[in-house]
Design a protein around this motif. Structure first.
Motif, PDB file in Angstrom:
ATOM      1  N   ASP A  64      50.366 -39.733  71.801  1.00  0.00           N
ATOM      2  CA  ASP A  64      50.609 -40.650  70.688  1.00  0.00           C
ATOM      3  C   ASP A  64      51.121 -39.842  69.493  1.00  0.00           C
ATOM      4  OD1 ASP A  64      50.185 -43.265  69.193  1.00  0.00           O
ATOM      5  OD2 ASP A  64      48.877 -41.935  68.056  1.00  0.00           O
ATOM      6  N   SER A  65      52.294 -40.168  68.992  1.00  0.00           N
ATOM      7  CA  SER A  65      52.908 -39.396  67.904  1.00  0.00           C
ATOM      8  C   SER A  65      52.038 -39.360  66.654  1.00  0.00           C
ATOM      9  CB  SER A  65      54.282 -39.978  67.546  1.00  0.00           C
ATOM     10  OG  SER A  65      55.184 -39.833  68.610  1.00  0.00           O
ATOM     11  N   THR A  66      51.352 -40.462  66.380  1.00  0.00           N
ATOM     12  CA  THR A  66      50.487 -40.512  65.196  1.00  0.00           C
ATOM     13  C   THR A  66      49.343 -39.504  65.321  1.00  0.00           C
ATOM     14  OG1 THR A  66      51.018 -42.864  64.912  1.00  0.00           O
ATOM     15  CG2 THR A  66      49.098 -42.014  63.733  1.00  0.00           C
ATOM     16  N   ALA A  67      48.775 -39.400  66.520  1.00  0.00           N
ATOM     17  CA  ALA A  67      47.685 -38.444  66.747  1.00  0.00           C
ATOM     18  C   ALA A  67      48.183 -37.010  66.622  1.00  0.00           C
ATOM     19  CB  ALA A  67      47.071 -38.666  68.129  1.00  0.00           C
ATOM     20  N   VAL A  68      49.400 -36.755  67.089  1.00  0.00           N
ATOM     21  CA  VAL A  68      49.979 -35.410  66.982  1.00  0.00           C
ATOM     22  C   VAL A  68      50.163 -35.039  65.517  1.00  0.00           C
ATOM     23  CG1 VAL A  68      52.002 -33.992  67.493  1.00  0.00           C
ATOM     24  CG2 VAL A  68      51.128 -35.578  69.219  1.00  0.00           C
ATOM     25  N   ALA A  69      50.720 -35.960  64.723  1.00  0.00           N
ATOM     26  CA  ALA A  69      50.932 -35.700  63.296  1.00  0.00           C
ATOM     27  C   ALA A  69      49.602 -35.482  62.581  1.00  0.00           C
ATOM     28  CB  ALA A  69      51.699 -36.858  62.671  1.00  0.00           C
ATOM     29  N   ALA A  70      48.590 -36.292  62.936  1.00  0.00           N
ATOM     30  CA  ALA A  70      47.279 -36.163  62.306  1.00  0.00           C
ATOM     31  C   ALA A  70      46.634 -34.823  62.617  1.00  0.00           C
ATOM     32  CB  ALA A  70      46.376 -37.301  62.765  1.00  0.00           C
ATOM     33  N   ALA A  71      46.944 -34.277  63.792  1.00  0.00           N
ATOM     34  CA  ALA A  71      46.391 -32.970  64.183  1.00  0.00           C
ATOM     35  C   ALA A  71      47.117 -31.817  63.506  1.00  0.00           C
ATOM     36  CB  ALA A  71      46.470 -32.818  65.694  1.00  0.00           C
ATOM     37  N   GLY A  72      48.246 -32.106  62.817  1.00  0.00           N
ATOM     38  CA  GLY A  72      49.009 -31.043  62.160  1.00  0.00           C
ATOM     39  C   GLY A  72      49.821 -30.224  63.138  1.00  0.00           C
ATOM     40  N   ALA A  73      50.292 -30.891  64.227  1.00  0.00           N
ATOM     41  CA  ALA A  73      51.070 -30.181  65.253  1.00  0.00           C
ATOM     42  C   ALA A  73      52.504 -30.705  65.273  1.00  0.00           C
ATOM     43  CB  ALA A  73      50.429 -30.366  66.623  1.00  0.00           C
ATOM     44  N   ILE A  74      53.385 -29.892  65.830  1.00  0.00           N
ATOM     45  CA  ILE A  74      54.792 -30.269  65.958  1.00  0.00           C
ATOM     46  C   ILE A  74      54.998 -30.930  67.315  1.00  0.00           C
ATOM     47  CG2 ILE A  74      57.158 -29.387  66.046  1.00  0.00           C
ATOM     48  CD1 ILE A  74      56.224 -27.067  64.298  1.00  0.00           C
ATOM     49  N   GLU A  75      55.469 -32.152  67.311  1.00  0.00           N
ATOM     50  CA  GLU A  75      55.584 -32.941  68.536  1.00  0.00           C
ATOM     51  C   GLU A  75      56.429 -32.239  69.602  1.00  0.00           C
ATOM     52  OE1 GLU A  75      57.216 -37.371  69.853  1.00  0.00           O
ATOM     53  OE2 GLU A  75      56.474 -37.027  67.813  1.00  0.00           O
ATOM     54  N   ALA A  76      57.592 -31.704  69.204  1.00  0.00           N
ATOM     55  CA  ALA A  76      58.514 -31.112  70.178  1.00  0.00           C
ATOM     56  C   ALA A  76      57.956 -29.852  70.833  1.00  0.00           C
ATOM     57  CB  ALA A  76      59.846 -30.801  69.507  1.00  0.00           C
ATOM     58  N   SER A  77      56.860 -29.308  70.269  1.00  0.00           N
ATOM     59  CA  SER A  77      56.300 -28.061  70.812  1.00  0.00           C
ATOM     60  C   SER A  77      55.124 -28.301  71.754  1.00  0.00           C
ATOM     61  CB  SER A  77      55.835 -27.157  69.665  1.00  0.00           C
ATOM     62  OG  SER A  77      54.649 -27.671  69.062  1.00  0.00           O
ATOM     63  N   LEU A  78      54.746 -29.547  72.001  1.00  0.00           N
ATOM     64  CA  LEU A  78      53.568 -29.830  72.823  1.00  0.00           C
ATOM     65  C   LEU A  78      53.700 -29.242  74.227  1.00  0.00           C
ATOM     66  CD1 LEU A  78      52.812 -33.566  71.920  1.00  0.00           C
ATOM     67  CD2 LEU A  78      51.686 -31.519  71.042  1.00  0.00           C
ATOM     68  N   ARG A  79      52.595 -28.707  74.734  1.00  0.00           N
ATOM     69  CA  ARG A  79      52.592 -28.117  76.063  1.00  0.00           C
ATOM     70  C   ARG A  79      51.165 -28.080  76.598  1.00  0.00           C
ATOM     71  NH1 ARG A  79      53.737 -25.044  72.156  1.00  0.00           N
ATOM     72  NH2 ARG A  79      52.703 -23.121  71.575  1.00  0.00           N
ATOM     73  N   PHE A  80      51.047 -27.983  77.907  1.00  0.00           N
ATOM     74  CA  PHE A  80      49.751 -27.848  78.559  1.00  0.00           C
ATOM     75  C   PHE A  80      49.296 -26.396  78.571  1.00  0.00           C
ATOM     76  CE2 PHE A  80      50.686 -31.949  80.709  1.00  0.00           C
ATOM     77  CZ  PHE A  80      49.455 -32.565  80.519  1.00  0.00           C
ATOM     78  N   MET A  81      47.979 -26.205  78.502  1.00  0.00           N
ATOM     79  CA  MET A  81      47.364 -24.913  78.770  1.00  0.00           C
ATOM     80  C   MET A  81      46.058 -25.202  79.511  1.00  0.00           C
ATOM     81  SD  MET A  81      48.039 -22.772  75.234  1.00  0.00           S
ATOM     82  CE  MET A  81      48.103 -21.159  76.033  1.00  0.00           C
ATOM     83  N   TYR A  82      45.628 -24.259  80.340  1.00  0.00           N
ATOM     84  CA  TYR A  82      44.372 -24.424  81.053  1.00  0.00           C
ATOM     85  C   TYR A  82      43.485 -23.216  80.801  1.00  0.00           C
ATOM     86  CZ  TYR A  82      46.163 -21.119  84.550  1.00  0.00           C
ATOM     87  OH  TYR A  82      46.667 -20.004  85.178  1.00  0.00           O
ATOM     88  N   LYS A  83      42.191 -23.398  81.003  1.00  0.00           N
ATOM     89  CA  LYS A  83      41.241 -22.308  80.815  1.00  0.00           C
ATOM     90  C   LYS A  83      41.104 -21.556  82.133  1.00  0.00           C
ATOM     91  CE  LYS A  83      37.955 -23.060  77.882  1.00  0.00           C
ATOM     92  NZ  LYS A  83      36.686 -23.507  77.261  1.00  0.00           N
TER      93      LYS A  83
END
Length: 335
Positions: free
Chosen positions: A8-27
């Motif tokens: 959700d773009s609104t959630a991404v903006a609220a988190a202070g993150a850049i939408e185009a940079s989203l990516r998965f990471m695992y532990k």
């Protein structure tokens, strides 16, 4: 295996993150956030992040952090979700982008390896406008086996300068008991956290125009551009020294002399006295010949407070076998 997440773009903006940079990471097995081997893809039109994997454990979606700063303002430290803290002051209103990295685009110097702190081993820090006046970074906490510094090892921070295509050592970066690193950032750019054997020589060759600390209690050797210029210095008080190379001086050549296009502005931050100083320059024979100068006659001169090119009191020495000119001095200015 494949994993997809519709964000959700609104959630991404609220988190202070850049939408185009989203990516998965695992532990991973050492509880370190890790990018999947094939990376991630994002479709901003459908708002879907996708990754392929053969490993399932704890996964998360992360984006590059974005921070807004006001010109010439001391902000309270910004803290990101992973615990990374950045205290930053800039010359202009700007957006600060912090991109975590798990690899380097340009190979590290020999004998150095990436050191992982939290989910990254490097950070790319960019400003949309202006430059950094002052910035201090505290990394997220190193975990698992990577958090332990073995006997005989050291941890450091290197900055990559794209113009010089070279890494430079950051003075004062420290790995603390709480397993974080604190680094004073001289400017925006890419910073790599590294480890090496304690026997490996640090600092690395320094980039011109970048300040380096000096000491009143010990002699510091500072090498520039892979050993082209070397300063050996001890100052009256703890200080900083900056050396800038240029091809032309601010004063005409002395009578009957030819410059070879090697001028250096050497400045101390506090303009303090120098207890001990030595300057060495590794010259190029072709440049000397092109300048119409005699190689065996090469020597240093500095511009005095009267604006006159002056030979240092001890004169200069030259070793034509190593192509090095050397002078001792207690005065730094334009050389």
């Amino acid at each position: 295996g494949e994993i997809k997440y519709k964000y959700d773009s609104t959630a991404v903006a609220a988190a202070g993150a850049i939408e185009a940079s989203l990516r998965f990471m695992y532990k991973n097995n050492e509880s370190v956030w890790t990018a999947p081997d094939g990376g991630s893809t994002i479709d901003v039109s459908t708002k879907v992040v996708t990754a392929t994997t053969t490993h399932f454990s704890e996964w998360g979606v992360f984006g590059d952090a974005i921070i807004s700063i006001t010109a010439n303002t001391n902000h309270a430290p910004f803290e990101l979700a992973d615990g990374t803290k950045l205290e930053i002051k800039g010359t202009m209103d700007a957006t600060v982008t912090i991109t975590p990295k798990t690899s380097v685009a340009v190979d590290l110097p020999a004998d150095f390896s990436l050191f992982t702190v939290g989910a990254y081993s490097g950070l790319d820090i960019k400003l949309s406008a202006g430059t950094i006046t002052k910035a201090t970074l505290t990394t997220s906490t190193a975990t698992g086996a990577a958090a332990t510094i073995a006997a005989g090892m050291q941890v450091a921070c290197l900055r990559f300068d794209a113009e010089a295509n070279s890494y430079s050592y950051i003075d004062g970066a420290s790995y603390k008991a709480d397993k974080t690193m604190t680094v004073d950032l001289p400017k925006a750019g890419f910073y790599a956290f590294v480890s090496a054997s304690a026997s490996v020589s640090i600092p690395l060759p320094t980039i011109y125009a970048e300040a380096r600390v000096t000491s009143s209690t010990s002699v510091k050797t500072i090498s520039y551009a892979g050993g082209e210029l070397t300063l050996v210095v001890q100052t009256a008080t703890d200080d900083e020294i900056t050396c800038t190379k240029k091809s032309n001086g601010t004063k005409a050549d002395p009578a009957h002399k030819k410059n070879i296009g090697a001028f250096f502005d050497i400045e101390l931050g506090k303009n303090e006295k120098v207890k001990k100083g030595e300057i060495e320059y590794k010259y190029d024979s072709d440049a000397v010949a092109a300048a119409g100068a005699s190689e065996t006659s090469l020597r240093f001169m500095y511009k005095s407070t009267d604006g006159i090119w002056t030979a240092p009191d001890g004169g200069s020495t030259i070793d034509v076998s190593t192509k090095v000119v050397t002078a001792t001095t207690t005065h730094f200015s334009e050389w």
